[in-house]
Design a protein around this motif. Structure first.
Motif, PDB file in Angstrom:
ATOM      1  N   ARG A  30       0.920  -1.313  -0.123  1.00  0.00           N
ATOM      2  CA  ARG A  30      -0.295   0.166   0.061  1.00  0.00           C
ATOM      3  C   ARG A  30       0.772   1.431  -0.350  1.00  0.00           C
ATOM      4  O   ARG A  30       0.762   2.948  -0.576  1.00  0.00           O
ATOM      5  CB  ARG A  30      -0.118  -0.293   1.237  1.00  0.00           C
ATOM      6  N   SER A  63      -6.751  -8.586  -2.682  1.00  0.00           N
ATOM      7  CA  SER A  63      -6.562  -7.564  -2.166  1.00  0.00           C
ATOM      8  C   SER A  63      -5.970  -6.618  -2.810  1.00  0.00           C
ATOM      9  O   SER A  63      -5.280  -5.491  -2.448  1.00  0.00           O
ATOM     10  CB  SER A  63      -6.103  -8.006  -0.199  1.00  0.00           C
ATOM     11  N   THR A  85      -8.107  -1.071  -4.476  1.00  0.00           N
ATOM     12  CA  THR A  85      -8.946   0.162  -4.557  1.00  0.00           C
ATOM     13  C   THR A  85     -10.345   0.563  -5.589  1.00  0.00           C
ATOM     14  O   THR A  85     -10.755   0.920  -4.955  1.00  0.00           O
ATOM     15  CB  THR A  85      -8.023   1.587  -4.159  1.00  0.00           C
ATOM     16  N   ARG A  88     -13.162  -0.732  -5.926  1.00  0.00           N
ATOM     17  CA  ARG A  88     -13.742  -0.872  -3.843  1.00  0.00           C
ATOM     18  C   ARG A  88     -14.173  -0.174  -3.619  1.00  0.00           C
ATOM     19  O   ARG A  88     -13.855   0.886  -3.832  1.00  0.00           O
ATOM     20  CB  ARG A  88     -12.878  -1.858  -3.547  1.00  0.00           C
ATOM     21  N   VAL A  90     -16.748   2.819  -1.692  1.00  0.00           N
ATOM     22  CA  VAL A  90     -17.279   2.993   0.112  1.00  0.00           C
ATOM     23  C   VAL A  90     -18.094   4.605  -0.280  1.00  0.00           C
ATOM     24  O   VAL A  90     -18.043   5.235  -1.020  1.00  0.00           O
ATOM     25  CB  VAL A  90     -15.941   3.861   0.986  1.00  0.00           C
ATOM     26  N   ASP A 106     -13.583   5.353  -3.805  1.00  0.00           N
ATOM     27  CA  ASP A 106     -12.901   4.348  -3.150  1.00  0.00           C
ATOM     28  C   ASP A 106     -12.051   4.203  -2.893  1.00  0.00           C
ATOM     29  O   ASP A 106     -12.501   4.807  -1.908  1.00  0.00           O
ATOM     30  CB  ASP A 106     -11.839   3.554  -5.387  1.00  0.00           C
ATOM     31  N   PHE A 107     -11.641   2.850  -2.408  1.00  0.00           N
ATOM     32  CA  PHE A 107     -11.276   2.576  -1.090  1.00  0.00           C
ATOM     33  C   PHE A 107     -10.002   3.189  -1.250  1.00  0.00           C
ATOM     34  O   PHE A 107      -8.862   3.596   0.186  1.00  0.00           O
ATOM     35  CB  PHE A 107     -10.595   0.774  -1.453  1.00  0.00           C
ATOM     36  N   CYS A 147     -20.941  -1.906  -3.512  1.00  0.00           N
ATOM     37  CA  CYS A 147     -20.095  -0.975  -1.749  1.00  0.00           C
ATOM     38  C   CYS A 147     -19.434  -2.207  -0.693  1.00  0.00           C
ATOM     39  O   CYS A 147     -20.489  -2.637   0.162  1.00  0.00           O
ATOM     40  CB  CYS A 147     -21.174   0.234  -1.823  1.00  0.00           C
ATOM     41  N   GLU A 148     -18.629  -1.783  -0.034  1.00  0.00           N
ATOM     42  CA  GLU A 148     -18.405  -2.264   1.073  1.00  0.00           C
ATOM     43  C   GLU A 148     -18.587  -1.907   2.204  1.00  0.00           C
ATOM     44  O   GLU A 148     -18.317  -2.367   3.375  1.00  0.00           O
ATOM     45  CB  GLU A 148     -16.452  -2.021   1.144  1.00  0.00           C
ATOM     46  N   THR A 392     -13.996   7.759   4.749  1.00  0.00           N
ATOM     47  CA  THR A 392     -13.117   6.503   3.314  1.00  0.00           C
ATOM     48  C   THR A 392     -12.510   5.678   4.464  1.00  0.00           C
ATOM     49  O   THR A 392     -12.932   4.305   5.110  1.00  0.00           O
ATOM     50  CB  THR A 392     -13.166   7.264   2.836  1.00  0.00           C
ATOM     51  N   THR A 396     -12.358   1.541   5.429  1.00  0.00           N
ATOM     52  CA  THR A 396     -10.772   1.276   4.346  1.00  0.00           C
ATOM     53  C   THR A 396      -9.798   0.296   5.807  1.00  0.00           C
ATOM     54  O   THR A 396      -8.499  -0.392   5.534  1.00  0.00           O
ATOM     55  CB  THR A 396      -9.838   1.587   4.010  1.00  0.00           C
ATOM     56  N   VAL A 399      -9.182  -3.363   7.357  1.00  0.00           N
ATOM     57  CA  VAL A 399      -8.101  -3.756   6.246  1.00  0.00           C
ATOM     58  C   VAL A 399      -7.309  -4.340   6.656  1.00  0.00           C
ATOM     59  O   VAL A 399      -6.442  -5.323   6.303  1.00  0.00           O
ATOM     60  CB  VAL A 399      -9.146  -3.662   4.721  1.00  0.00           C
TER      61      VAL A 399
END
Length: 406
Positions: A30, A63, A85, A88, A90, A106-107, A147-148, A392, A396, A399
């Protein structure tokens, strides 16, 4: 929920969970993407075989993903790795004194769509409006089923165990539950947090370009209210009753103006956007009067900043006085917490070039040591919506967080 320091970490051994190494690797991807397996092995000081196994796990659960093959000085050309990202999604919700903002992103915190509406302070009415708008937002952008979760940022103190808003002076709420009702209405998990902590989480997990990351800092929000998100050793400080960081309600004058919390002379009553607007208008208004006036006139703190920049004396004087009190507040934070750095977020940072000298002069006058007076004070980047990014980050961050080890 603690952030992994990717510069100083301890790998898992046979006596500790493999999950630790997996999370370290995920965070390295990341922070350093694009990155190769070989570079990951060097950074973690482990064998290529172990890295391959961990990468394969993260690829299988989607992931991370593999990007293009790049040239290498020797040997096989590596495929670069990235955190997944963009697909994924939000929903971020930022509830404020006068308006409520929504963002589908997004993430990585990149917006897909945004909208806003006048805040409905009655909790049931606000929940109904949010559920309707979130459903429509997801439907219009093809995000249903993609959407998570929903990140909900509120101006007030939040009990993380129950999700209840313990006290929100700006909204007039005490012991209110909106999280579960929104979750029931949308069918999505909802993560709720107070504004300054959410902004601190965004700074931790989504970063700020050009700012050296640190595990010890204070994030000061100056918006409709004033609050501080405190991070020590990569973890948010909440206090015994989830009320840590309420520097906005520390009195700096016992006979000062009335704050939204009902007390007199709070830092927030001198430094918030509402305080700046009242100062500009030359009027001391109740919360209801202020909300009605803002809605009828359309006047915002950004208007005051623009008028100050254009040379209007009244706007400049209002802004300079706010800067003076902000310096007082930041000196209090520095003397109380001694953070490695302070991040300041909110509309006021758009005029940072003007107010910074006033802020720094006040801090230098009041800090207890020379080292404390030199504490870096960094404005949030222009054009950033830190509270929506914070919303957001609520979804995230789990994770990427360090696993719990018994």
């Amino acid at each position: 929920m603690r952030k992994i320091d990717t510069r100083r970490f301890v790998r898992a051994t046979r006596s500790t969970p493999r999950e630790i190494n997996r999370q370290i690797l995920l965070n390295l991807v990341r922070e350093h993407q694009p990155i190769s397996r070989a570079d990951l092995a060097r950074r973690m000081a482990i064998g290529r075989g172990m890295v391959t196994a961990l990468v394969d796990e993260l690829l299988d659960e989607e992931s991370i993903y593999e990007g293009a093959t790049v040239d290498a000085p020797r040997g096989r050309k590596p495929k670069m790795l990235y955190v997944r990202t963009r697909d994924r999604l939000v929903v971020g919700v930022d509830v404020r004194f006068s308006r409520t903002y929504l963002m589908l992103g997004d993430f990585g915190g990149t917006p897909v769509a945004t909208e806003s509406f006048d805040t409905l302070v009655e909790p049931t009415a606000l929940v109904e409006a949010l559920v309707t708008r979130i459903r429509r937002l997801l439907r219009e952008h093809g995000a249903v089923g993609r959407c998570e979760g929903i990140g909900l940022v509120v101006p007030g103190m939040v009990d993380q165990r129950t999700g209840r808003v313990l006290n929100s002076p700006q909204l007039g709420w005490r012991d209110v539950d909106v999280r579960d009702a929104i979750a029931a209405g949308t069918g999505l998990p909802v993560f709720i947090e107070n504004a300054p902590i959410a902004c601190a989480l965004a700074h931790m997990w989504l970063g700020q370009h050009g700012v050296e990351p640190t595990s010890d800092f204070a994030y000061v929000t100056v918006s409709d209210g004033v609050g501080v998100g405190v991070v020590v050793n990569g973890q948010v400080v909440r206090g015994q009753g989830n009320t840590a960081g309420e520097f906005g309600h520390i009195p700096i004058a016992l006979d000062g103006p009335t704050c939204l919390c009902g007390s007199q002379g709070c830092l927030e009553a001198y430094t918030s956007n509402l305080a700046t607007l009242k100062r500009y208008l030359g009027r001391d208004l109740s919360p209801a009067q202020t909300r009605d006036l803002l809605r009828s006139s359309g006047l915002t703190v950004n208007d005051v900043l623009a008028r100050a920049r254009a040379g209007e004396a009244r706007a400049g004087a209002a802004l300079d006085e706010t800067a003076h009190f902000l310096g007082v507040g930041l000196a209090t934070v520095i003397n109380a917490l001694n953070p490695a750095q302070i991040i300041v977020g909110g509309e006021l940072t758009a005029a940072w070039d003007r107010i910074a000298p006033i802020v720094h002069a006040e801090v230098a006058k009041r800090a207890l040591t020379l080292a404390a007076s030199a504490t870096p004070i960094i404005p949030e980047a222009a054009g950033v919506s830190p509270r929506l990014r914070g919303a957001t980050a609520l979804v995230t961050a789990p994770v990427f967080a360090a696993p719990q080890v018994a």
